[in-house]
Design an enzyme around this catalytic site. Structure first.
Site, short mmCIF file in Angstrom:
data_model
loop_
_atom_site.label_atom_id
_atom_site.label_comp_id
_atom_site.label_asym_id
_atom_site.label_seq_id
_atom_site.Cartn_x
_atom_site.Cartn_y
_atom_site.Cartn_z
N SER A 31 -1.56 -0.50 -13.86
CA SER A 31 -0.92 -0.02 -14.93
C SER A 31 -0.85 -1.08 -16.19
O SER A 31 -0.86 -0.80 -17.30
CB SER A 31 0.54 0.49 -14.90
N ASP A 85 -6.73 -9.10 -14.98
CA ASP A 85 -6.24 -8.30 -13.82
C ASP A 85 -4.72 -8.61 -13.31
O ASP A 85 -4.25 -9.59 -13.69
CB ASP A 85 -7.00 -8.84 -12.38
N GLY A 99 -3.58 -5.66 -4.73
CA GLY A 99 -4.16 -4.39 -4.13
C GLY A 99 -3.38 -3.14 -3.90
O GLY A 99 -3.54 -2.35 -2.96
N GLY A 101 -2.95 -1.02 -5.53
CA GLY A 101 -3.61 0.23 -6.12
C GLY A 101 -4.89 0.44 -5.11
O GLY A 101 -5.33 1.23 -5.71
N GLU A 107 -11.72 -6.12 -6.61
CA GLU A 107 -11.19 -7.17 -7.79
C GLU A 107 -11.20 -8.40 -7.19
O GLU A 107 -11.42 -9.45 -8.06
CB GLU A 107 -9.55 -6.78 -7.65
C1 5RP Z 1 -4.85 -2.79 -7.74
C2 5RP Z 1 -3.70 -4.25 -8.15
C3 5RP Z 1 -2.99 -4.25 -9.30
O1 5RP Z 1 -3.44 -5.12 -10.11
C4 5RP Z 1 -1.50 -4.55 -8.56
O2 5RP Z 1 -1.39 -3.57 -7.92
C5 5RP Z 1 -0.58 -4.35 -9.99
O3 5RP Z 1 -0.69 -3.02 -10.39
P1 5RP Z 1 0.32 -2.74 -11.86
O4 5RP Z 1 -0.11 -3.56 -12.86
O5 5RP Z 1 0.43 -1.24 -11.90
O6 5RP Z 1 1.74 -3.33 -11.35
O7 5RP Z 1 -4.01 -5.08 -7.48
O8 5RP Z 1 -5.38 -3.12 -6.59
#
Ligand code: 5RP
Length: 230
Positions: A31, A85, A99, A101, A107
């Site tokens: 996000s 990221d 991770g 997500g 990544e």
């Molecule tokens: C996905 C990730 C994301 O960068 C991590 O989960 C952070 O997500 P968000 O910005 O929605 O808090 O590693 O694999």
């Protein structure tokens, strides 16, 4: 925690300021990254900015297309100028857990291929100890799931199979499963990473150690920039 959304947005917009015309970018998932994509899309449209992006997830690729951001791949570009990221946890040495997500493997590849890796997030991502109230995502080959699950239990982790919103096992862009593993506070992240990576069937872990060059963190009222200590 409504402040988190504006904090994420602030961090993302600040990170995009590091992007120069002509850059080939790596972009992770999540996000916070979505705000960075929106800002990159705006610059392409309004400032005639030229960049292309190697995306670490199918979701990110979809969003990039929606914002009119040209996509490229590691086939075309072995080295990327900058990776942006998000993260699930960021410690004071800029070691990360990523991770949640499910995009951790791509990544990590994209971050490794980049000259500079900028991690973005809101202040809630900062921690004094990786693993504190935060499981560690581990991508696992489906064939090896029972084996890896039992080995992880033996080294003191409590694995939970990541599920999709429909309740079925989550499948990564690489066709694998993800175990979210509670290890409690991770006292020696490097040792744990090596142990996990030595298990056949473990594709990748969400420990990103010594990789981030700078963290841009949105606070309730502003931005905090933390640079890697040399
Ligand atoms: C996905 C990730 C994301 O960068 C991590 O989960 C952070 O997500 P968000 O910005 O929605 O808090 O590693 O694999």
């Amino acid at each position: 925690m409504a402040w988190r959304e504006s904090a994420k947005e602030r961090a993302a917009v600040e990170a995009v300021k590091l992007v120069k015309d002509g850059f080939v970018l790596g972009i992770g998932a999540g996000s916070t990254v979505a705000y960075a994509l929106r800002e990159i899309g705006r610059k392409i449209k309004e400032e005639y900015f030229h960049v292309s992006v190697v995306s670490a997830s199918s979701q990110t690729s979809k969003l990039a297309r929606e914002y009119g951001i040209p996509l490229t791949s590691l086939d075309e570009h072995l080295q990327l100028d900058l990776d942006i990221d998000g993260a699930d946890q960021i410690d004071e040495k800029l070691n990360l857990i990523k991770g949640m997500g499910g995009a951790l493997t791509r990544e990590k590849i994209v971050a490794s291929a980049s000259k500079t890796f900028v991690v973005i997030g809101d202040e809630s991502k900062l921690t004094d100890a990786l693993g504190k109230n935060q499981p560690l995502p581990v991508e696992v080959l489906p064939f090896a799931l029972p084996f890896v699950t039992s080995k992880i239990r033996k080294i003191g982790g409590q694995p939970v199979l990541k599920k999709s919103s429909l309740g079925s096992p989550f499948i990564t862009d690489n066709g694998n499963y993800v175990l979210n593993v509670d290890f409690g506070v991770i006292k020696n992240p490097l040792r744990l990473d090596r142990k996990l990576k030595s298990l056949p069937g473990v594709v990748e872990t969400g420990l990103f150690l010594g990789m981030a060059d700078v963290a841009i963190v949105g606070t309730k009222t502003g931005i905090k920039v933390i640079r890697k200590k040399q």
